[in-house]
Motif scaffolding. Structure first.
Motif, PDB file in Angstrom:
ATOM      1  N   HIS A 131       3.254  -4.173  -0.658  1.00 51.29           N
ATOM      2  CA  HIS A 131       3.410  -3.852  -1.619  1.00 51.29           C
ATOM      3  C   HIS A 131       4.701  -3.758  -2.403  1.00 51.29           C
ATOM      4  O   HIS A 131       4.510  -3.794  -3.325  1.00 51.29           O
ATOM      5  CB  HIS A 131       3.397  -1.991  -1.816  1.00 51.29           C
ATOM      6  CG  HIS A 131       2.480  -1.490  -2.650  1.00 51.29           C
ATOM      7  ND1 HIS A 131       2.783  -0.103  -2.502  1.00 51.29           N
ATOM      8  CD2 HIS A 131       2.030  -1.977  -4.071  1.00 51.29           C
ATOM      9  CE1 HIS A 131       2.056   0.293  -3.491  1.00 51.29           C
ATOM     10  NE2 HIS A 131       1.765  -0.759  -4.400  1.00 51.29           N
ATOM     11  N   ASP A 150      -0.564   6.205  -2.702  1.00 52.82           N
ATOM     12  CA  ASP A 150       0.488   5.440  -1.784  1.00 52.82           C
ATOM     13  C   ASP A 150       0.222   7.079  -1.108  1.00 52.82           C
ATOM     14  O   ASP A 150       0.584   7.853  -1.414  1.00 52.82           O
ATOM     15  CB  ASP A 150       1.577   5.355  -2.544  1.00 52.82           C
ATOM     16  CG  ASP A 150       1.572   3.840  -1.197  1.00 52.82           C
ATOM     17  OD1 ASP A 150       2.166   4.392  -0.161  1.00 52.82           O
ATOM     18  OD2 ASP A 150       2.962   2.861  -2.006  1.00 52.82           O
ATOM     19  N   HIS A 209       8.925  -3.619   1.214  1.00 59.14           N
ATOM     20  CA  HIS A 209       7.972  -3.511   0.081  1.00 59.14           C
ATOM     21  C   HIS A 209       7.941  -1.668  -0.052  1.00 59.14           C
ATOM     22  O   HIS A 209       7.202  -0.755  -0.450  1.00 59.14           O
ATOM     23  CB  HIS A 209       6.712  -3.422   1.068  1.00 59.14           C
ATOM     24  CG  HIS A 209       6.875  -2.670   2.531  1.00 59.14           C
ATOM     25  ND1 HIS A 209       5.339  -2.133   3.235  1.00 59.14           N
ATOM     26  CD2 HIS A 209       7.737  -2.258   2.694  1.00 59.14           C
ATOM     27  CE1 HIS A 209       5.650  -1.638   4.427  1.00 59.14           C
ATOM     28  NE2 HIS A 209       6.741  -1.875   4.225  1.00 59.14           N
ATOM     29  N   ASP A 216      -2.388   1.401  -2.846  1.00 58.30           N
ATOM     30  CA  ASP A 216      -1.321   1.598  -1.310  1.00 58.30           C
ATOM     31  C   ASP A 216      -2.436   1.560  -0.847  1.00 58.30           C
ATOM     32  O   ASP A 216      -3.136   3.073  -0.566  1.00 58.30           O
ATOM     33  CB  ASP A 216      -0.234   1.845  -0.800  1.00 58.30           C
ATOM     34  CG  ASP A 216       0.117   0.869   0.540  1.00 58.30           C
ATOM     35  OD1 ASP A 216      -1.033   0.796   1.664  1.00 58.30           O
ATOM     36  OD2 ASP A 216       1.429   0.833   0.808  1.00 58.30           O
TER      37      ASP A 216
END
Ligand SMILES: [Mn+2]
Length: 351
Positions: free
Chosen positions: A121, A145, A162, A253
């Motif tokens: 990410h 996410d 990330h 994500d």
């Protein structure tokens, strides 16, 4: 404000009855240095191998899809020795995101929705930055996410970047960073007022402090539980794009999904969204007609059994298909009014 209702069929009709096709660009970012586990860099290759482009071509509406291949980068000499405290692989992060940003900007400027396949990410810095540049800052972000990815190098317990992209992008947090060499191309111009989180369920202490202090639109799993995903997406859009005129960036994500749905990811966590909720979320955003970019990150084909890897990649492809208008209820054939009934179906076949 009254929640907006989006009609699947009206949007589908717009494309079905016009020659205007949806234009899409696919970009791979095989980058894994924003976290510690090997394998996430193979995400783009595995997702493509499982037939992403073919599946996009099967979507009922006409889609003009172009694969831009994978981003490659080279660390410039002057960056080679640069180290920033508690930011692992700093030079790689800076160099790769520079290329990602340029590519995403170019793809969006050609009128395509940019689908970026991760990779971890940390690439969200480059994709959001490129989108913002392409659209003259008229962008809002939905960060789907389990985590808020809102740590700075001072608050992160791991140094894995990330977990930092949102903090790197945010105007409000720019004073909390040291000077970042090689990142001058990235000005933190995104206000956190234009950001909504969906699916949070593992938020660090400092991240929680920032979310509360700045009043960030953060919809956690309990909110999805209480209101349902439809209402959550409408609430998010009403907050970050009340006039309905911004280009929407979705950074998805795969760990936002429950670990039973998407086990092959570095920080899999139970208690997350179902794939159905992920699909529904993307369908609603597609129907706004304003989706500008989608990142699909953190699929790690090196984690889990073959079945688990396949399940995770399949989930990722479903999310992307929903973002591009695949309609679960199906769409009537174009010439339905003229088609003689006796020729439909032409021959008996098992579907
Ligand atoms: Mn993330």
């Amino acid at each position: 404000m009254r929640p907006k209702v989006y009609h699947c069929l009206s949007i589908a009709r717009r494309f079905l009855h016009s020659d205007q096709s949806l234009k899409v660009g696919v970009l791979g970012v095989p980058f894994d240095k924003g976290q510690a586990k090997k394998g996430v860099g193979n995400g783009p290759e595995f997702i493509r191998k499982k037939g992403l482009l073919e599946r996009i071509a099967e979507i009922e509406q006409k889609i003009d899809v172009k694969d831009y291949g994978d981003v490659s980068y080279k660390i410039p000499d002057e960056l080679q020795k640069e180290i920033v405290p508690n930011m692992k692989a700093y030079a790689d992060i800076a160099a790769c995101n520079f290329e990602v940003s340029k590519m995403v900007e170019d793809i969006i400027k050609t009128g395509r929705i940019c689908i970026t396949l991760g990779g971890d990410h940390s690439l969200g810095v480059g994709t959001v930055d490129g989108h913002i540049k392409a659209k003259n800052e008229n962008v809002c972000v939905i960060w789907v996410d389990a985590h808020a990815d809102l740590n700075t190098n001072k608050t992160s317990s791991t140094g894995n970047v990330h977990g930092m992209p949102m903090a790197l992008l945010a105007t409000e947090l720019s004073d909390y960073w040291p000077y970042l060499p090689g990142m001058d191309w990235q000005k933190p111009v995104l206000s956190l007022r234009d950001v909504a989180y969906i699916g949070l369920r593992s938020v660090d202490t400092y991240e929680r402090l920032v979310i509360d202090k700045l009043g960030i639109n953060a919809f956690g799993m309990e909110d999805i539980e209480n209101f349902g995903i439809n209402t959550i997406v409408e609430m998010a859009l009403n907050k970050i794009d009340p006039a309905g005129e911004k280009s929407i960036h979705v950074s998805f994500d795969i760990d936002s999904l429950d670990s039973l749905e998407a086990p092959s990811t570095g920080t899999a966590l139970r208690g997350g969204m179902t794939l159905r909720e992920g699909i529904q979320l993307m369908e609603i955003l597609y129907r706004t007609g304003r989706l500008g970019a989608l990142d699909l990150v953190e699929v790690n084909p090196s984690i889990g059994t073959e079945t688990e890897v396949n399940r995770t990649i399949d989930a990722a492809i479903h999310v992307i298909m929903a973002a591009l208008g695949h309609c679960r209820r199906g769409i009537r054939p174009k010439n339905v009014h003229t088609l003689p009934l006796q020729t439909f179906p032409p021959t008996r076949q098992v579907i």
